[in-house]
Design a protein around this motif. Structure first.
Motif, short mmCIF file in Angstrom:
data_model
loop_
_atom_site.label_atom_id
_atom_site.label_comp_id
_atom_site.label_asym_id
_atom_site.label_seq_id
_atom_site.Cartn_x
_atom_site.Cartn_y
_atom_site.Cartn_z
N PHE A 14 0.83 -1.20 0.00
CA PHE A 14 0.00 0.00 0.00
C PHE A 14 0.87 1.25 0.00
O PHE A 14 0.70 2.16 -0.83
CB PHE A 14 -0.94 0.01 1.21
N GLY A 15 1.83 1.31 0.93
CA GLY A 15 2.68 2.48 1.04
C GLY A 15 3.51 2.71 -0.21
O GLY A 15 3.68 3.86 -0.66
N ALA A 16 4.04 1.63 -0.78
CA ALA A 16 4.90 1.76 -1.97
C ALA A 16 4.12 2.26 -3.17
O ALA A 16 4.59 3.11 -3.94
CB ALA A 16 5.57 0.43 -2.27
N VAL A 17 2.91 1.73 -3.37
CA VAL A 17 2.07 2.19 -4.49
C VAL A 17 1.68 3.65 -4.30
O VAL A 17 1.76 4.46 -5.23
CB VAL A 17 0.80 1.30 -4.63
N ASP A 66 -6.22 -4.25 -15.36
CA ASP A 66 -5.49 -3.01 -15.11
C ASP A 66 -4.49 -3.19 -13.97
O ASP A 66 -3.35 -2.71 -14.06
CB ASP A 66 -6.47 -1.88 -14.78
N ILE A 67 -4.90 -3.87 -12.91
CA ILE A 67 -3.98 -4.09 -11.78
C ILE A 67 -2.87 -5.05 -12.18
O ILE A 67 -1.70 -4.86 -11.82
CB ILE A 67 -4.76 -4.59 -10.55
N ASN A 72 2.89 -5.65 -13.45
CA ASN A 72 3.83 -6.17 -14.45
C ASN A 72 4.63 -5.07 -15.13
O ASN A 72 5.63 -5.36 -15.80
CB ASN A 72 3.08 -6.99 -15.51
N SER A 73 4.23 -3.82 -14.97
CA SER A 73 5.00 -2.72 -15.54
C SER A 73 6.29 -2.47 -14.76
O SER A 73 7.20 -1.81 -15.25
CB SER A 73 4.15 -1.44 -15.60
N PHE A 74 6.37 -3.01 -13.54
CA PHE A 74 7.57 -2.85 -12.71
C PHE A 74 8.48 -4.08 -12.79
O PHE A 74 9.69 -3.96 -12.68
CB PHE A 74 7.18 -2.60 -11.25
N VAL A 75 7.88 -5.25 -12.93
CA VAL A 75 8.64 -6.49 -13.01
C VAL A 75 7.75 -7.52 -13.71
O VAL A 75 6.55 -7.58 -13.43
CB VAL A 75 9.07 -6.99 -11.61
N PRO A 76 8.30 -8.32 -14.64
CA PRO A 76 7.45 -9.36 -15.25
C PRO A 76 7.10 -10.44 -14.24
O PRO A 76 7.93 -10.81 -13.41
CB PRO A 76 8.33 -9.92 -16.37
N PHE A 77 5.86 -10.91 -14.28
CA PHE A 77 5.42 -12.00 -13.41
C PHE A 77 5.47 -13.31 -14.18
O PHE A 77 5.18 -13.35 -15.39
CB PHE A 77 3.98 -11.75 -12.93
N ASN A 78 5.82 -14.39 -13.48
CA ASN A 78 5.83 -15.69 -14.14
C ASN A 78 4.43 -16.29 -14.17
O ASN A 78 3.45 -15.65 -13.78
CB ASN A 78 6.86 -16.63 -13.48
N GLY A 194 12.19 -13.12 -10.00
CA GLY A 194 13.23 -12.56 -9.14
C GLY A 194 12.73 -12.15 -7.78
O GLY A 194 13.49 -11.63 -6.97
N GLY A 195 11.43 -12.39 -7.51
CA GLY A 195 10.88 -12.14 -6.18
C GLY A 195 10.21 -10.79 -6.02
O GLY A 195 10.34 -9.89 -6.86
N TYR A 196 9.48 -10.64 -4.92
CA TYR A 196 8.69 -9.43 -4.69
C TYR A 196 9.54 -8.19 -4.42
O TYR A 196 9.06 -7.05 -4.58
CB TYR A 196 7.71 -9.65 -3.53
N ASN A 197 10.80 -8.37 -4.01
CA ASN A 197 11.66 -7.20 -3.81
C ASN A 197 11.79 -6.40 -5.10
O ASN A 197 11.94 -5.18 -5.07
CB ASN A 197 13.05 -7.63 -3.33
N LYS A 198 11.75 -7.09 -6.24
CA LYS A 198 11.84 -6.41 -7.54
C LYS A 198 10.65 -5.46 -7.73
O LYS A 198 10.79 -4.36 -8.26
CB LYS A 198 11.86 -7.43 -8.68
N LEU A 199 9.48 -5.91 -7.31
CA LEU A 199 8.28 -5.07 -7.42
C LEU A 199 8.39 -3.84 -6.51
O LEU A 199 8.14 -2.70 -6.93
CB LEU A 199 7.04 -5.88 -7.06
N ILE A 200 8.78 -4.07 -5.25
CA ILE A 200 8.91 -2.96 -4.30
C ILE A 200 10.00 -1.99 -4.75
O ILE A 200 9.84 -0.77 -4.69
CB ILE A 200 9.20 -3.50 -2.88
N ASP A 201 11.13 -2.54 -5.22
CA ASP A 201 12.22 -1.68 -5.70
C ASP A 201 11.76 -0.81 -6.87
O ASP A 201 12.13 0.36 -6.97
CB ASP A 201 13.42 -2.52 -6.14
#
Length: 369
Positions: A14-17, A66-67, A72-78, A194-201
């Protein structure tokens, strides 16, 4: 003039978004987090080249394109699809309850045979008005499914006998009369490569983040830094437990590194008998189809929440709902504080719901500005 436009308390989803969307609109944002890492409960620790979900398994799933496109615009999901197994006294069953489960239980092969079996078991119990969770579950699926796959797991999750739990906890039990082990019905499902850290980063790229900062201990000082505060922590704690403490269930994790390439052949195995103390074992490498020579597993235990533990699941019974309403009335009067996320809103959110809620709230905030 204040140094920042927005102070975001908590670097979880929530905070990161919220922070990311504010920065996109030219706002100056500071994020603080009491933990020593970013990402809240979606944080992954890399152990032996395996992304270990430190705070329990997180599987992203949604029907909202949309979500899905947004994350996926920050990191590709498998294309990971959650297909857990249940272990009951050494017997394995597929979850969710589907034709594979029914075949394993009764050797029935057609949907009608399965429906007839369940209907006959339910009818023989003659439960008219379920008085508790046990009776509610029995009236929906009969004793075989209940005893082997629901009773022990539920009692471990809640720390109480099923006969002591209210019936409304189980309003329905999804029965799937196809040979389909996909746990979620959602169109989109996966894990960040590569894990959720990629999304948060990706979300927090270019944003100042201060870790090991307890906002509530330095509230007066930190509030001076920004015009608006976005608080994602516990709502009752924000108000110093003025009306009392909201209740939660918590979790405890035991992580173990093993020098074998594969421990259980599946990402998630639930242990449904009451005598096994943990609720499930997670094998993290399977979330990303890992081929490492070793593996990391996590045993997950459910426990009562108390101060000092991480609150996971709100207990939305009448007593807690009334208490939350009192805190919500205080929160609604705030003009410079926005409350968001599972703790601040005292509700269980799936990850896509957290993202959706953050996008909705930040849009309202920015439109007012």
């Amino acid at each position: 003039m204040k140094e920042f436009d927005v102070l975001v308390v908590g670097s979880g989803l929530f905070g990161a978004v919220f922070a990311h969307e504010c920065v996109k609109e030219g706002k100056k944002v500071l994020v603080v987090d009491r933990r020593s890492h970013r990402g809240g409960n979606v944080y992954c620790e890399n152990i032996q080249d395996i992304n270990v979900h430190k705070y329990g398994a997180h599987i992203f799933h949604t029907n909202d394109k949309d979500i899905w496109d947004y994350v996926n615009s920050f990191v590709p999901f498998n294309h990971y699809v959650n297909s857990p197994l249940a272990d009951y006294k050494g017997e394995l069953y597929n979850l969710p309850f589907n034709m594979n489960t029914f075949y394993q239980l009764w050797k029935v092969k057609t949907p009608q045979q399965a429906k007839d079996k369940i209907a006959s078991q339910v009818a023989s119990l003659n439960i008219k008005e379920p008085a508790n969770l046990e009776e509610q579950a029995l009236s929906l699926v009969g004793p075989d499914i209940y005893e082997k796959l629901i009773k022990g797991y539920t009692e471990k999750q809640w720390g109480r006998k099923a006969t002591e739990l209210p019936s409304f906890i189980i309003k329905r039990l999804p029965l799937r009369f196809t040979y389909n082990n996909n746990y979620f019905n959602d169109k989109y499902q996966g894990i960040p490569v590569g894990g959720y850290n990629k999304l948060i980063d990706g979300l927090l790229d270019g944003i100042e983040v201060r870790l090991d900062v307890d906002y509530l201990k330095s509230k007066e000082e930190l509030d001076q830094l920004a015009t608006t505060v976005v608080f994602t922590g516990q709502l009752d704690e924000y108000y110093n437990f003025r009306f009392g403490k909201l209740q939660y269930r918590s979790l405890r994790f035991e992580h173990e590194e093993l020098s074998v390439p594969d421990f259980q052949g599946n990402a998630v195995v639930n242990y449904t008998e009451r005598e096994v103390p943990y609720t499930r074992i997670i094998e993290h490498k399977h979330f990303e189809f890992g081929t490492q020579k070793s593996t990391v597993i996590t045993r997950e235990y459910s426990q009562e929440w108390q101060e000092g533990l991480e609150p996971y699941y709100p207990i939305n019974d009448d007593e807690n709902s009334k208490l939350y309403k009192q805190y919500k009335e205080l929160a609604d009067k705030e003009t410079a504080v926005i409350f968001g996320g599972r703790l601040a809103e005292y509700r269980y959110y799936d990850m896509h719901q957290v993202v959706g809620s953050a996008l909705h709230q930040v849009k309202n905030f920015l439109s007012k500005k």
